[in-house]
Scaffold this active site. Structure first.
Site: not given
Ligand code: PEP
Ligand code: MG
Length: 591
Positions: A188, A453-454, A331, A430, A501, A464, A295
């Site tokens: 929060h 990210n993934d 998504r 990803e 993204c 991660r 998301r």
């Molecule tokens: C990613 O994997 O880069 C992504 C944008 O999705 P999330 O971070 O929600 O897994």
């Molecule tokens: Mg992802």
């Protein structure tokens, strides 16, 4: 100097106001068998009292902002939570101990469960539970619920944690900065402080033991540090740093209406990543042109029961209307792994990151997926909507998902429910499999969105969320960059648009490199990052970016790449990268 994590950037200097949210002291007391029912009644009265207090705060919250009312709903649900209440009652009965002790036993049990989770979002829920339990304990013990309503002069709020009721009751004009012992980016305090632009540092061990009300405190929410009772010289340095940072932010915000295009006229669409409906307010503030990634799993994780088609429809409609005329990429559910839904029939998995998550989960259990598709399609009349499938690893998954989509469209048509029949479909790239076979994927979708990210996690084989291997999580690794280049090339050859993204898309240090790797249509990121990324885009030539990326791609060592990029960005953008690291005065330099 005390170290923590920045959740909202800036520098705050002022007198500390220590809010005593530290543990209440709970003692174990044995009770007589004949007093058990009386003790249960006392506990239930404390629950009712807590509910009334929460309802009062919620009523006030609704008037200030919907998002606080939503957070308070989560708190109220915890008070209705079967496990929390019934396990405490069970403890009172079985152990014949006082309500305070019985409730603390339940809290400790939950804390152990939370400790074993490695999901940052769910860990944020631990703080919520802690706050609710402490409210009940204070009511049981007859303590006042201390509030921040009485602050009458500007202060830096220091506390173990801060609840929505704290932040609601305090006078925002009087809060210069915040520092807490607990919390994270999704807690929060993280949401609240960044929404209001109040500098905040969280996760500072033993903070409340080291600061007293009235101490002079500096919150350096650039470095993630708190300084207590600085001497005159140090104070002067930080006053200057504060001014420099404010000037810098104001300057960036002056440019939010300018288009994001390179010096040679190549436009890049800059969109926002959001998790909840209320976040669309920040799109305008930071100049985002639409939502590049919604998301939707957070709509499920913040609710005690699964959202219905009607509640999803309402949320999507509001977001689409709020963002119109810009598009919203919704998504579909990326649930699974360690983010499990209650009652989904999902078994615990040994390797959740490699398990039933994203589109795999949706195809395995199409019930949720179909509800979501119906809600998205119905909402598609209210603004430009696009659907994005997460965690795709082969073309067949997309074909199967599209078959379900066609089935849903047919049902809607039969029932004369209108929707946008031209709705665009995209796939997240990803997984390494999706990246390597991106050419085939591009044949069955309208656009792709790269989840760095993934992608980094799976290419590097580095979890991660695991801090033990955090140093090996390297988005600038040559392998990741090479794959990114291939993806951009395939998209260009197919003539279909590509977005990045993941976090890399919002990292200004990566902007020039990403533009140089290939033809990029859109970057989607945390809205706060947009002004700075835009500034970089507006000050580079595409051919310079290409040359820069080629140089990087020729390097083999991640260390060398990191140093090269940092140095190059510092030289090209001295006022952003050099100063951004410290915002301190350099000899002979003015800011
Ligand atoms: C990613 O994997 O880069 C992504 C944008 O999705 P999330 O971070 O929600 O897994
Ligand atoms: Mg992802």
């Amino acid at each position: 100097m005390l170290k923590g994590t920045t959740v909202s950037r800036g520098v705050a200097i002022g007198k500390a106001y220590l809010l005593d949210r530290s543990r209440v002291c709970v003692l174990k007391k044995k009770i007589q068998p004949e007093d058990v029912e009386k003790e249960i009644k006392r506990f239930q009265e404390a629950i009712d009292q807590s509910k009334r207090q929460m309802q009062e705060i919620k009523d006030k919250a609704g008037k200030v902002a919907d998002k606080y009312a939503i957070i308070l709903d989560t708190y109220m649900l915890l008070l209705d939570d079967d496990i929390l209440v019934s396990e405490t009652i069970e403890n009172i009965r079985n152990e014949q101990v006082n309500a305070e002790w019985s409730l603390t036993l339940v809290l400790n049990k939950f804390n152990t469960l939370f400790e074993n989770m490695n999901d940052e979002y769910l860990k944020g829920k631990q703080d919520d539970l802690d706050l609710v339990v402490h409210r009940i304990l204070r009511n049981l013990l007859g303590h006042d619920q201390e509030t921040l309503a009485d602050i009458v002069e500007p202060v830096v709020v220091v506390s173990h944690s801060l609840s929505p009721s704290d932040t609601l009751t305090m006078s925002k004009n009087h809060v210069l900065g915040m520092a807490t012992e607990v919390g994270g980016k999704t807690s929060h305090i993280g949401i609240f402080s960044s929404a209001l632009g109040i500098p905040a540092v969280v996760g500072i061990k033993d903070l409340t033991l080291k600061i007293n009300t009235g101490d002079q405190v500096i919150i350096d929410a650039i470095e993630g540090e708190v300084i207590v009772n600085p001497d005159k010289d140090l104070l002067k340095t930080y006053l200057k740093k504060q001014k420099n940072y404010q000037n810098y932010e104001n300057k960036l915000l002056e440019e939010i209406d300018l288009t994001a295009e390179t010096l040679d006229g190549s436009p890049i669409h800059l969109a926002a990543n959001i998790e909840m409906e209320h976040e669309i307010k920040s799109l305008r503030k930071f100049g985002a042109r639409g939502v590049g990634l919604f998301r939707t799993e957070f709509l499920y994780l913040t609710s005690s029961s699964l959202p219905t088609e009607s509640s999803l429809f309402k949320t999507f409609k509001k977001v689409l209307e709020g963002v119109d005329p810009h598009p919203v990429v919704i998504r579909t559910l990326d649930i699974g792994g360690d983010k499990l839904l209650k009652n989904s029939g999902h078994d615990r998995e040994d390797n959740p990151a490699l398990g039933l998550r994203g589109i795999r989960m949706s195809l395995h259990n199409p019930k949720f997926f179909i509800i979501q598709l119906r809600a998205i399609l119905r909402a598609s009349l209210f603004g430009k909507t696009k659907i994005l499938y997460p965690m795709v690893s082969n073309v067949d998954e997309i074909i199967q998902a599209n078959e379900l989509l066609e089935q849903v469209k047919k049902e809607l048509q039969e029932n004369q429910i209108p929707f946008d029949d031209e709705i665009e479909i995209g796939a997240m790239i990803e997984t390494p499999a999706a990246a390597i076979s991106v050419k085939h994927i591009l044949e069955v979708v309208d656009f792709i969105s790269v989840g760095t990210n993934d992608l980094t996690q799976y290419v590097m084989a580095v979890d991660r969320t695991n801090e033990n291997v955090a140093h090996l999580y390297q988005p600038f690794h040559p392998a990741v960059l090479k794959i990114l280049k291939e993806i951009l090339l395939a998209a260009e050859q197919s003539g279909k648009p590509v977005t990045i993204c993941g976090e890399l898309g919002g990292d200004p240090m990566a902007t020039m490199l990403l533009l140089g790797l290939g033809k990029l249509d859109e970057l989607s990121m945390d809205p706060h990052s947009i002004p700075k990324v835009k500034k970089i885009i507006r000050n580079i030539h595409l051919d310079q970016a290409r040359e820069f990326a080629d140089q990087v791609l020729n390097m083999s060592s991640v260390k060398e790449i990191n140093q090269f990029i940092a140095e190059e960005m510092r030289v090209r953008f001295p006022s952003d990268f050099d100063r951004d690291q410290t915002f301190e005065e350099k000899p002979g330099k003015t800011c």
